[in-house]
Write a protein that holds these residues in place. Structure first.
Motif, short mmCIF file in Angstrom:
data_model
loop_
_atom_site.label_atom_id
_atom_site.label_comp_id
_atom_site.label_asym_id
_atom_site.label_seq_id
_atom_site.Cartn_x
_atom_site.Cartn_y
_atom_site.Cartn_z
N ALA A 149 0.83 -1.21 0.00
CA ALA A 149 0.00 0.00 0.00
C ALA A 149 0.86 1.25 0.00
O ALA A 149 0.51 2.26 -0.61
N PRO A 183 -4.06 8.91 -7.35
CA PRO A 183 -5.37 8.32 -7.64
C PRO A 183 -5.92 7.54 -6.45
O PRO A 183 -5.20 7.29 -5.48
N THR A 197 -3.97 7.67 2.38
CA THR A 197 -4.48 7.50 3.75
C THR A 197 -3.58 6.54 4.54
O THR A 197 -3.30 6.78 5.72
N1 LIG Z 1 -6.25 -2.19 6.56
C1 LIG Z 1 -6.05 -2.54 5.28
N2 LIG Z 1 -6.04 -3.84 4.93
C2 LIG Z 1 -5.85 -4.21 3.65
N3 LIG Z 1 -5.66 -3.35 2.65
C3 LIG Z 1 -5.67 -2.03 2.93
C4 LIG Z 1 -5.88 -1.56 4.25
N4 LIG Z 1 -5.83 -0.20 4.23
C5 LIG Z 1 -5.63 0.14 2.96
N5 LIG Z 1 -5.53 -0.95 2.18
C6 LIG Z 1 -5.27 -0.94 0.74
O1 LIG Z 1 -4.15 -0.15 0.50
C7 LIG Z 1 -4.30 0.59 -0.70
C8 LIG Z 1 -4.12 2.04 -0.42
O2 LIG Z 1 -5.27 2.51 0.27
P1 LIG Z 1 -5.40 3.98 0.84
O3 LIG Z 1 -6.66 4.05 1.60
O4 LIG Z 1 -4.17 4.36 1.53
O5 LIG Z 1 -5.53 4.81 -0.51
P2 LIG Z 1 -5.85 6.34 -0.71
O6 LIG Z 1 -4.77 6.88 -1.57
O7 LIG Z 1 -6.09 7.02 0.57
O8 LIG Z 1 -7.20 6.25 -1.57
P3 LIG Z 1 -8.45 7.23 -1.61
O9 LIG Z 1 -8.10 8.36 -2.50
O10 LIG Z 1 -9.54 6.40 -2.21
O11 LIG Z 1 -8.74 7.66 -0.22
C9 LIG Z 1 -5.67 0.23 -1.25
O12 LIG Z 1 -5.51 -0.76 -2.24
C10 LIG Z 1 -6.39 -0.31 -0.06
O13 LIG Z 1 -7.34 -1.25 -0.44
#
Ligand SMILES: Nc1ncnc2c1ncn2[C@@H]1O[C@H](COP(=O)(O)OP(=O)(O)OP(=O)(O)O)[C@@H](O)[C@H]1O
Ligand SMILES: [Mg+2]
Lengths: 239, 321
Positions: free
Chosen positions: A18, A37, A43
């Motif tokens: 991630a 994206p 996050t």
């Molecule tokens: N606790 C978790 N367990 C498994 N996979 C996770 C977990 N937290 C995040 N992921 C995965 O890690 C990746 C990154 O997620 P993250 O939420 O950090 O993305 P983001 O950049 O914040 O996205 P968004 O713009 O939609 O908020 C994603 O594929 C998500 O499914």
């Protein structure tokens, strides 16, 4: 050395990486945009820095100290505050009590003093009638409360995870102004995660772009927004 | 502070309770003592519930207190009053040690573990016959106050006062904010600098301490402890039903619930033996479904035009996490 620095920060969830080898720094008074994206790891990166998750590898330095394995509440006390993308205000508490928490538990104030400080900080953000429950306030007020809650910790670094989401154009403009003045007034380094590019353009001094957990570009917004890799990442994400 | 009534009513209630032995016959006094016993347990259960942790282990720490008191008198030659204090300290110490492990659990995992712990306490005491007297139990040669019923009643009332004082202290201090925040959302709580584990431990130890004290008093009142008697699941079920009926997350609810259900249970026991258990079950289900804020919550939302009703419910979300 910067106030906050990560080196080679990596977090795996099973087979998924991630956040992948992210090294970055953030100084007090600086506003940094974190874009990428959906699912690019923004996050998760905040969760690593604030201690919700421990990294699979890499390290986090805050004010020259290694905080890589510190508990979340200790990082909040040390000066790293954050808001949550999926806001979860504490619904059993009033708006005032929500904001008092940081004064009480991060700064160790007594109830009476925390109440006064909460009123002051809410006033400075234009948040009123603090005896209301959090179910009774508007989206804009909720977002302001989240910022007030974070500021109550007396942070040196503050991460805002899509704090503009759900706001209309006017409200967004107001929030941009608030974040700027908060950063300047309290000399806070702010990391802003946002999908609205105009917000990133108006607000940030510098931007990092994540794709699949990796930093693919970094620099001022004008520069990064013309980067072919960044454009491709966003088009790819939208397709 | 807000309104003089909120100060006056508890004071008048306490005065009435304290004067009861002077006007009451022996049977009502016995009923009142039993009601107060459950009341203290109901308050203690609610104090932990405010953190979101649902304990099914009340009988466990109550029974532990009863045995701690019995053994400290019989094997340690402790005075009765001291043995009651020891019962609380012992139950609190056990909660502290076990809490270090089980307070890492959440929701239904925590609840079931507390239930299992109570059973483990019972089995250990039942089988450690040389020391604990085994299944036959222990008998005190001499009761506190020579078994005089008025003094015994006042002793139980003192336990209720202690429980109310501790509970009010939770409500009036930063502890309420910490526990509410933890119950609502742990990530948000931690982001505000709240040391979650510390506050869970405080709530668990204090609530177990009270349960231990009540167990110690019960032992002194009856002069007898057996595994089946002091670990009876009624000591878990009844306080829980009382708090739910009266209203959770505060002191008044469990007090009101204990008064109503305690007196009702007494009549039920007379008229339909064992029927009272069915009634508790029905009450628990009905309250959770239709009156999650309890009687006191209902009262409050009548008085205030806009009431924070949503807060007072056993958080179903906590079970689904
Ligand atoms: N606790 C978790 N367990 C498994 N996979 C996770 C977990 N937290 C995040 N992921 C995965 O890690 C990746 C990154 O997620 P993250 O939420 O950090 O993305 P983001 O950049 O914040 O996205 P968004 O713009 O939609 O908020 C994603 O594929 C998500 O499914
Ligand atoms: Mg995100």
């Amino acid at each position: 050395m910067s106030t906050l620095e990560t080196r080679g920060l990596t977090r795996r969830f099973g087979g998924l990486v991630a956040v992948n080898n992210v090294s970055f720094s953030l100084d007090r008074g600086e506003i940094l945009g974190v874009i990428g994206p959906n699912g690019s790891g923004k996050t998760t990166f905040i969760n690593l820095v604030s201690g919700v998750y421990l990294p699979s590898s890499g390290s986090i330095m805050f004010k020259g100290r290694d905080i890589t394995s510190d508990a979340p509440h200790l990082r909040a006390r040390a000066g790293i505050a954050r808001t949550f993308q999926l806001i979860h205000p504490l619904q059993s508490l009033t708006v005032r009590e929500n904001v008092m928490l940081g004064f009480l538990f991060s700064r160790g104030m007594r109830l009476r003093q925390a109440r006064v400080e909460a009123d002051t900080i809410c006033g400075s953000l234009g948040l009123e009638r603090l005896d209301r429950g959090v179910a009774e306030i508007t989206m804009l007020e909720t977002k302001k409360m989240e910022i007030a809650r974070a500021l109550a910790n007396n942070p040196e670094i503050l991460f805002l995870d899509e704090v503009m989401a759900g706001l209309n154009v006017d409200e967004t403009r107001e929030m941009v102004g608030l974040v700027q003045s908060v950063s300047r007034r309290h000399n806070i380094g702010v990391g802003v995660v946002e999908h609205v590019m105009s917000v990133i353009r108006d607000l940030t001094h510098r931007v990092i772009v994540l794709e699949n957990g990796e930093i693919i570009a970094a620099g001022p917004y004008e520069e990064v927004s013309r980067n072919p890799r960044v454009i491709a990442a966003y088009l790819g994400g939208a397709a | 502070m807000r309104r003089p009534l909120s100060f006056l009513i508890p004071l008048l209630a306490l005065a009435a309770a304290a004067l009861l032995p002077l006007v009451s016959g022996p049977y009502p006094l016995a009923v009142a003592r039993s009601v107060l016993t459950y009341m203290a347990l109901a308050i203690s259960w609610d104090m932990l519930l405010r953190s979101g942790q649902i304990s099914f282990g009340i009988a466990g720490f109550f029974g532990l207190g009863a045995y701690a008191a019995a053994l400290s008198v019989l094997r340690g030659g402790m005075s009765p009053i001291l043995s009651i204090l020891f019962a609380g300290v012992f139950a609190g110490a056990v909660a502290l040690i076990l809490g270090l492990v089980i307070l890492r659990l959440r929701a239904v995992y925590f609840s079931i573990t507390t239930l299992a712990l109570a059973e483990i306490f019972r089995v250990i005491i039942q089988n450690w016959s040389d020391f604990t007297g085994g299944p036959e139990g222990l008998v005190l040669p001499k009761l506190i106050f020579n078994g005089e019923s008025k003094s015994l009643y006042w002793l139980v009332l003192a336990a209720v006062v202690i429980a109310c004082a501790a509970s009010t202290m939770f409500e009036k201090s930063r502890i309420r904010l910490a526990l509410s925040a933890i119950r609502n959302n742990e990530q948000s709580a931690a982001a505000s600098g709240i040391g979650i584990f510390k506050y869970l431990l405080v709530a668990f130890v204090v609530s177990s301490f009270i349960q231990g004290i009540v167990g110690g008093i019960q032992l002194q009142g009856y002069g007898f402890a057996s595994p089946d008697a002091v670990f009876d699941s009624n000591y878990t079920l009844l306080p829980l039903a009382m708090a739910l009926l009266g209203g959770i997350h505060g002191t008044p609810g469990p007090v009101i619930g204990a008064l109503l259900l305690g007196i009702a249970a007494e009549f039920l026991k007379l008229h339909i033996p064992y029927g009272h258990l069915v009634v508790y079950g029905i009450i628990i289900v009905l309250v959770i479904l239709f009156m999650p804020q309890g009687l006191y919550g209902l009262l409050r939302s009548r008085r205030h035009a806009v009431a924070p009703v949503a807060e007072n419910r056993v958080d179903a979300g906590a079970w689904g996490k």
